[in-house]
Design a protein around this motif. Structure first.
Motif, short mmCIF file in Angstrom:
data_model
loop_
_atom_site.label_atom_id
_atom_site.label_comp_id
_atom_site.label_asym_id
_atom_site.label_seq_id
_atom_site.Cartn_x
_atom_site.Cartn_y
_atom_site.Cartn_z
N ASP A 198 0.81 -1.21 0.00
CA ASP A 198 0.00 0.00 0.00
C ASP A 198 0.85 1.27 0.00
OD1 ASP A 198 -2.31 -1.50 0.03
OD2 ASP A 198 -2.51 -1.45 2.21
N ARG A 199 2.13 1.12 0.11
CA ARG A 199 3.05 2.25 0.11
C ARG A 199 3.34 2.71 -1.31
NH1 ARG A 199 4.67 4.22 4.68
NH2 ARG A 199 5.40 2.96 6.39
N TYR A 200 3.94 3.83 -1.43
CA TYR A 200 4.46 4.37 -2.70
C TYR A 200 3.37 4.64 -3.73
CZ TYR A 200 8.48 2.33 -0.38
OH TYR A 200 9.41 1.97 0.56
N TYR A 201 2.17 4.95 -3.26
CA TYR A 201 1.08 5.41 -4.13
C TYR A 201 0.81 4.45 -5.29
CZ TYR A 201 2.28 9.52 -1.45
OH TYR A 201 2.57 10.36 -0.42
N GLY A 202 0.82 3.16 -5.01
CA GLY A 202 0.50 2.15 -6.01
C GLY A 202 1.68 1.71 -6.86
N LYS A 203 2.83 2.29 -6.62
CA LYS A 203 4.02 1.88 -7.37
C LYS A 203 4.64 0.66 -6.70
CE LYS A 203 5.06 6.45 -9.16
NZ LYS A 203 6.17 7.34 -9.57
N GLY B 276 6.38 2.91 -11.20
CA GLY B 276 5.00 2.81 -11.64
C GLY B 276 4.96 2.94 -13.15
N GLU B 277 3.79 2.81 -13.71
CA GLU B 277 3.68 2.90 -15.17
C GLU B 277 4.18 4.25 -15.69
OE1 GLU B 277 0.32 1.41 -17.36
OE2 GLU B 277 -0.23 0.16 -15.65
N ASP B 278 3.95 5.32 -14.92
CA ASP B 278 4.42 6.63 -15.35
C ASP B 278 5.94 6.67 -15.47
OD1 ASP B 278 4.48 6.36 -12.52
OD2 ASP B 278 4.54 8.53 -12.26
N ASP B 279 6.62 5.95 -14.59
CA ASP B 279 8.09 5.91 -14.64
C ASP B 279 8.58 5.14 -15.85
OD1 ASP B 279 8.51 7.28 -12.09
OD2 ASP B 279 7.65 5.46 -11.23
N LEU B 280 7.84 4.11 -16.25
CA LEU B 280 8.23 3.34 -17.42
C LEU B 280 8.18 4.19 -18.69
CD1 LEU B 280 6.42 -0.06 -16.75
CD2 LEU B 280 8.82 0.54 -16.31
N ASN B 281 7.32 5.20 -18.66
CA ASN B 281 7.20 6.09 -19.83
C ASN B 281 8.22 7.22 -19.82
OD1 ASN B 281 4.95 4.66 -20.80
ND2 ASN B 281 3.58 5.82 -19.49
N GLU B 282 8.92 7.38 -18.72
CA GLU B 282 9.90 8.47 -18.61
C GLU B 282 11.22 8.05 -19.26
OE1 GLU B 282 12.22 10.85 -15.09
OE2 GLU B 282 10.16 10.21 -14.71
N GLU B 283 11.61 8.79 -20.25
CA GLU B 283 12.83 8.47 -21.00
C GLU B 283 14.06 8.45 -20.09
OE1 GLU B 283 15.36 10.30 -24.71
OE2 GLU B 283 13.20 10.63 -24.65
N GLY B 284 14.81 7.38 -20.17
CA GLY B 284 16.06 7.27 -19.43
C GLY B 284 15.93 6.83 -17.98
N TYR B 285 14.71 6.65 -17.49
CA TYR B 285 14.52 6.33 -16.07
C TYR B 285 15.14 4.97 -15.70
CZ TYR B 285 12.31 5.73 -11.52
OH TYR B 285 12.08 5.54 -10.18
N LEU B 286 14.79 3.93 -16.44
CA LEU B 286 15.33 2.60 -16.13
C LEU B 286 16.83 2.53 -16.41
CD1 LEU B 286 12.54 0.20 -17.43
CD2 LEU B 286 12.99 0.95 -15.09
#
Length: 89
Positions: free
Chosen positions: A37-42, A57-67
């Motif tokens: 339940d932590r990290y706002y669903g991430k 989270g899914e938003d991070d997967l869409n962020e270029e260069g994050y991974l």
């Protein structure tokens, strides 16, 4: 000298943990994916072999260069991890 600790928080939560290992084209991935339940669903994604982790989270997967940055991966390896994580979220 005081031995009292100043806790910002000290919680115990139920988690669902998935341990998974798979081979990509050029790299092996050994992961622990922790959901709570932590990290706002991430999810907390741990790269066991690489000794790195990130809250993703899914938003991070869409962020270029994050991974690439979080796990110190090449573009190709990051894309394989991204595709796998999309399937799990």
């Amino acid at each position: 000298m005081s031995n009292e600790r100043f806790f910002l928080y000290d919680d115990t939560v139920d988690t669902k943990t998935r341990f998974v290992s798979f081979m990509g084209e050029e790299a092996r991935f050994d992961l622990a994916i922790i959901k709570s339940d932590r990290y706002y669903g991430k999810s907390l994604v741990l790269d066991i072999q690489g000794n790195r982790f990130a809250i993703i989270g899914e938003d991070d997967l869409n962020e270029e260069g994050y991974l690439e940055h979080a796990f110190q991966l090449s573009e190709r390896d990051a894309q394989e991890l991204r595709e796998f994580l999309y399937e799990t979220f």
